[in-house]
Write a protein that holds these residues in place. Sequence first.
Motif, PDB file in Angstrom:
ATOM      1  N   LYS A 271       5.172   4.100  -3.998  1.00 27.83           N
ATOM      2  CA  LYS A 271       4.798   2.756  -4.423  1.00 27.83           C
ATOM      3  C   LYS A 271       4.897   2.672  -5.937  1.00 27.83           C
ATOM      4  N   GLY A 272       4.885   1.438  -6.440  1.00 32.26           N
ATOM      5  CA  GLY A 272       4.919   1.227  -7.875  1.00 32.26           C
ATOM      6  C   GLY A 272       6.184   1.767  -8.517  1.00 32.26           C
ATOM      7  N   LEU A 273       6.029   2.361  -9.691  1.00 29.34           N
ATOM      8  CA  LEU A 273       7.168   2.862 -10.457  1.00 29.34           C
ATOM      9  C   LEU A 273       7.940   3.924  -9.691  1.00 29.34           C
ATOM     10  N   GLU A 274       7.235   4.812  -8.969  1.00 29.53           N
ATOM     11  CA  GLU A 274       7.923   5.866  -8.231  1.00 29.53           C
ATOM     12  C   GLU A 274       8.812   5.286  -7.137  1.00 29.53           C
TER      13      GLU A 274
ATOM     14  N   GLY B   8       0.790  -1.225   0.000  1.00 29.16           N
ATOM     15  CA  GLY B   8       0.000   0.000   0.000  1.00 29.16           C
ATOM     16  C   GLY B   8       0.816   1.264   0.000  1.00 29.16           C
ATOM     17  N   GLY B   9       2.110   1.137  -0.295  1.00 27.22           N
ATOM     18  CA  GLY B   9       2.989   2.303  -0.298  1.00 27.22           C
ATOM     19  C   GLY B   9       3.834   2.384   0.953  1.00 27.22           C
ATOM     20  N   VAL B  10       4.984   3.060   0.852  1.00 27.34           N
ATOM     21  CA  VAL B  10       5.904   3.214   1.975  1.00 27.34           C
ATOM     22  C   VAL B  10       6.125   4.700   2.222  1.00 27.34           C
ATOM     23  N   PRO B  11       5.828   5.208   3.428  1.00 25.17           N
ATOM     24  CA  PRO B  11       6.006   6.636   3.716  1.00 25.17           C
ATOM     25  C   PRO B  11       7.488   6.984   3.870  1.00 25.17           C
TER      26      PRO B  11
ATOM     27  N   GLY C 188      22.479  12.184  -2.273  1.00 25.13           N
ATOM     28  CA  GLY C 188      23.792  12.127  -1.639  1.00 25.13           C
ATOM     29  C   GLY C 188      24.885  12.760  -2.467  1.00 25.13           C
ATOM     30  N   ASP C 189      25.944  11.986  -2.711  1.00 24.03           N
ATOM     31  CA  ASP C 189      27.062  12.476  -3.504  1.00 24.03           C
ATOM     32  C   ASP C 189      27.024  11.935  -4.934  1.00 24.03           C
ATOM     33  N   GLY C 190      25.906  11.290  -5.308  1.00 22.84           N
ATOM     34  CA  GLY C 190      25.775  10.771  -6.662  1.00 22.84           C
ATOM     35  C   GLY C 190      26.401   9.412  -6.868  1.00 22.84           C
ATOM     36  N   SER C 191      26.888   8.794  -5.803  1.00 23.79           N
ATOM     37  CA  SER C 191      27.559   7.504  -5.920  1.00 23.79           C
ATOM     38  C   SER C 191      26.621   6.368  -5.534  1.00 23.79           C
ATOM     39  N   ASP C 192      27.087   5.139  -5.731  1.00 25.42           N
ATOM     40  CA  ASP C 192      26.311   3.977  -5.311  1.00 25.42           C
ATOM     41  C   ASP C 192      26.176   3.937  -3.794  1.00 25.42           C
ATOM     42  N   LEU C 193      27.137   4.528  -3.082  1.00 20.39           N
ATOM     43  CA  LEU C 193      27.044   4.567  -1.620  1.00 20.39           C
ATOM     44  C   LEU C 193      25.868   5.444  -1.189  1.00 20.39           C
ATOM     45  N   GLY C 194      25.636   6.539  -1.929  1.00 14.67           N
ATOM     46  CA  GLY C 194      24.477   7.366  -1.659  1.00 14.67           C
ATOM     47  C   GLY C 194      23.187   6.618  -1.931  1.00 14.67           C
ATOM     48  N   ARG C 195      23.196   5.797  -2.978  1.00  7.51           N
ATOM     49  CA  ARG C 195      22.009   4.999  -3.284  1.00  7.51           C
ATOM     50  C   ARG C 195      21.740   3.994  -2.167  1.00  7.51           C
ATOM     51  N   ILE C 196      22.788   3.381  -1.621  1.00  8.91           N
ATOM     52  CA  ILE C 196      22.600   2.432  -0.521  1.00  8.91           C
ATOM     53  C   ILE C 196      21.975   3.125   0.683  1.00  8.91           C
ATOM     54  N   SER C 197      22.468   4.324   1.013  1.00 12.59           N
ATOM     55  CA  SER C 197      21.900   5.068   2.136  1.00 12.59           C
ATOM     56  C   SER C 197      20.443   5.393   1.852  1.00 12.59           C
ATOM     57  N   ASN C 198      20.135   5.741   0.607  1.00  9.71           N
ATOM     58  CA  ASN C 198      18.765   6.027   0.202  1.00  9.71           C
ATOM     59  C   ASN C 198      17.875   4.799   0.383  1.00  9.71           C
ATOM     60  N   GLN C 199      18.411   3.638  -0.004  1.00  4.82           N
ATOM     61  CA  GLN C 199      17.661   2.394   0.147  1.00  4.82           C
ATOM     62  C   GLN C 199      17.428   2.062   1.614  1.00  4.82           C
ATOM     63  N   GLN C 200      18.373   2.410   2.473  1.00  3.70           N
ATOM     64  CA  GLN C 200      18.204   2.158   3.900  1.00  3.70           C
ATOM     65  C   GLN C 200      17.095   3.013   4.490  1.00  3.70           C
ATOM     66  N   VAL C 201      16.925   4.238   3.979  1.00  8.44           N
ATOM     67  CA  VAL C 201      15.801   5.076   4.396  1.00  8.44           C
ATOM     68  C   VAL C 201      14.494   4.371   4.051  1.00  8.44           C
TER      69      VAL C 201
ATOM     70  N   ALA D  53      10.104  -1.529   7.010  1.00 12.17           N
ATOM     71  CA  ALA D  53      10.055  -2.390   8.197  1.00 12.17           C
ATOM     72  C   ALA D  53       9.024  -1.871   9.194  1.00 12.17           C
ATOM     73  N   ARG D  54       8.995  -0.564   9.382  1.00 11.41           N
ATOM     74  CA  ARG D  54       8.012   0.011  10.312  1.00 11.41           C
ATOM     75  C   ARG D  54       6.592  -0.189   9.782  1.00 11.41           C
ATOM     76  N   THR D  55       6.425  -0.089   8.465  1.00 10.30           N
ATOM     77  CA  THR D  55       5.109  -0.273   7.866  1.00 10.30           C
ATOM     78  C   THR D  55       4.633  -1.713   8.025  1.00 10.30           C
ATOM     79  N   LEU D  56       5.513  -2.669   7.745  1.00 11.89           N
ATOM     80  CA  LEU D  56       5.136  -4.078   7.824  1.00 11.89           C
ATOM     81  C   LEU D  56       4.805  -4.502   9.248  1.00 11.89           C
ATOM     82  N   LYS D  57       5.440  -3.864  10.241  1.00 18.05           N
ATOM     83  CA  LYS D  57       5.198  -4.231  11.629  1.00 18.05           C
ATOM     84  C   LYS D  57       4.048  -3.433  12.248  1.00 18.05           C
TER      85      LYS D  57
END
Length: 423
Positions: A232-235, A205-208, A247-260, A266-270
Amino acid sequence: MSDQLRPRSRRSKQISTIARHGRLKRSNAFANVAKILAATLAVVMVSGVSVAALATLNVAASVKPGVTLDNETDGPIPSISSIDGGANLLLVGSDSRAGQGDGYGDPEEETSVLNDVTMLLHIAEDHSSATVVSFPRDTFVPIPECPDPDGGTFSAMSSQKINTTLNYGGLACTVKTVEALTGLSIPYAALVQFNGVAAMSEAVGGVPVCIAEPIVDSYTDLDIPAGLHELKGLEALQFLRTRHGVGDGSDLGRISNQQVFLSALARTLKSSDTLSDPIKLYSIAKAAVDNMELSNTLKSMDTMVSIAMALKDIPLDKVVFVQYPINYVDGGVEPDETAAADLIAAINADVSPTLAPGEADFLSVPDPTASATPTDPATEDPAATDAPVTTDPAPTATALPSNVYGQDASQQTCSSGRPVEDQ
């Protein structure tokens, strides 16, 4: 060891046909579906676990008329419990656009299949904590000899980027490489493509997600203003894929973004809303099964459910997302062996990693609107608010080095956009 691999041959897809024979009466089929759904709802109401419905719901979706035996009897609802001991599961995200439809780029431009997301989930032996380790895609690592899905083997290589392993030898090769890198045994693995990520975010149902500064990325066609957004979805997929826009445009910034995103997920599922919504439960189960390539060890629904159930009672602050520690080298990054040894030692000891406050241009930022740590519904007990609290002593843990970046699921953070002029 050879650093060269022979080209992979293309296998033609085998198309299977299913013969249709005489069908039983429709009433029998509907009765079977009703029984399965009734059993599912009973399990959900008793356990309060979203993933516990996975097995029965998926069967109900595709149930076919059965054969009634003379001496069959109605048995008790099967017991579903969490897996015994700990578990290691590798989740791999493929960048393949084949068969993914519009919105993900031109599939004709694809020359190889890369695992741009490689995450290891470790569940502690006593189910008290879970750690998710993200391996930066540009990390140079040794790749062991891998079986070629088309037949034969690929030679071992002394140093290649970890995201090439999927192209060399498929999911099994990625697993072997991470096992060799970490020394951990990984008996479970799953591969997901673009459509799967979009489907899973739709299913919940989407992730805030909090956005601290606008994210504009022409590479993924993402344009999202600052604020709180339900993705959710494509977005959601664009948000998880964006690298240039955060971030800084690197894959490390993407990882941090994914952790957000994953912490918010995790909070949504619980949350109680998700756990009590049968429609969401069904959607989550179906999206997972329909959009993932699973190792043989995960094809059993009982196994999938038992692994997921091991996560249900882990407090949010004990669900930790970390980036595998690296050092920068020419053309990519390489493992920081000292820091990595500390991280793997904590995992082997089943100690929830203690992260030092890190400072880096690619990291997300704290959510300024988060006044307090959110309550974990799995651990909240209103009847015990006035009672003295006693806890068993926690295992001693040494704080990990400052370049082991990450956060736990209870921390509310915001993705930080990167100005377009810097891209």
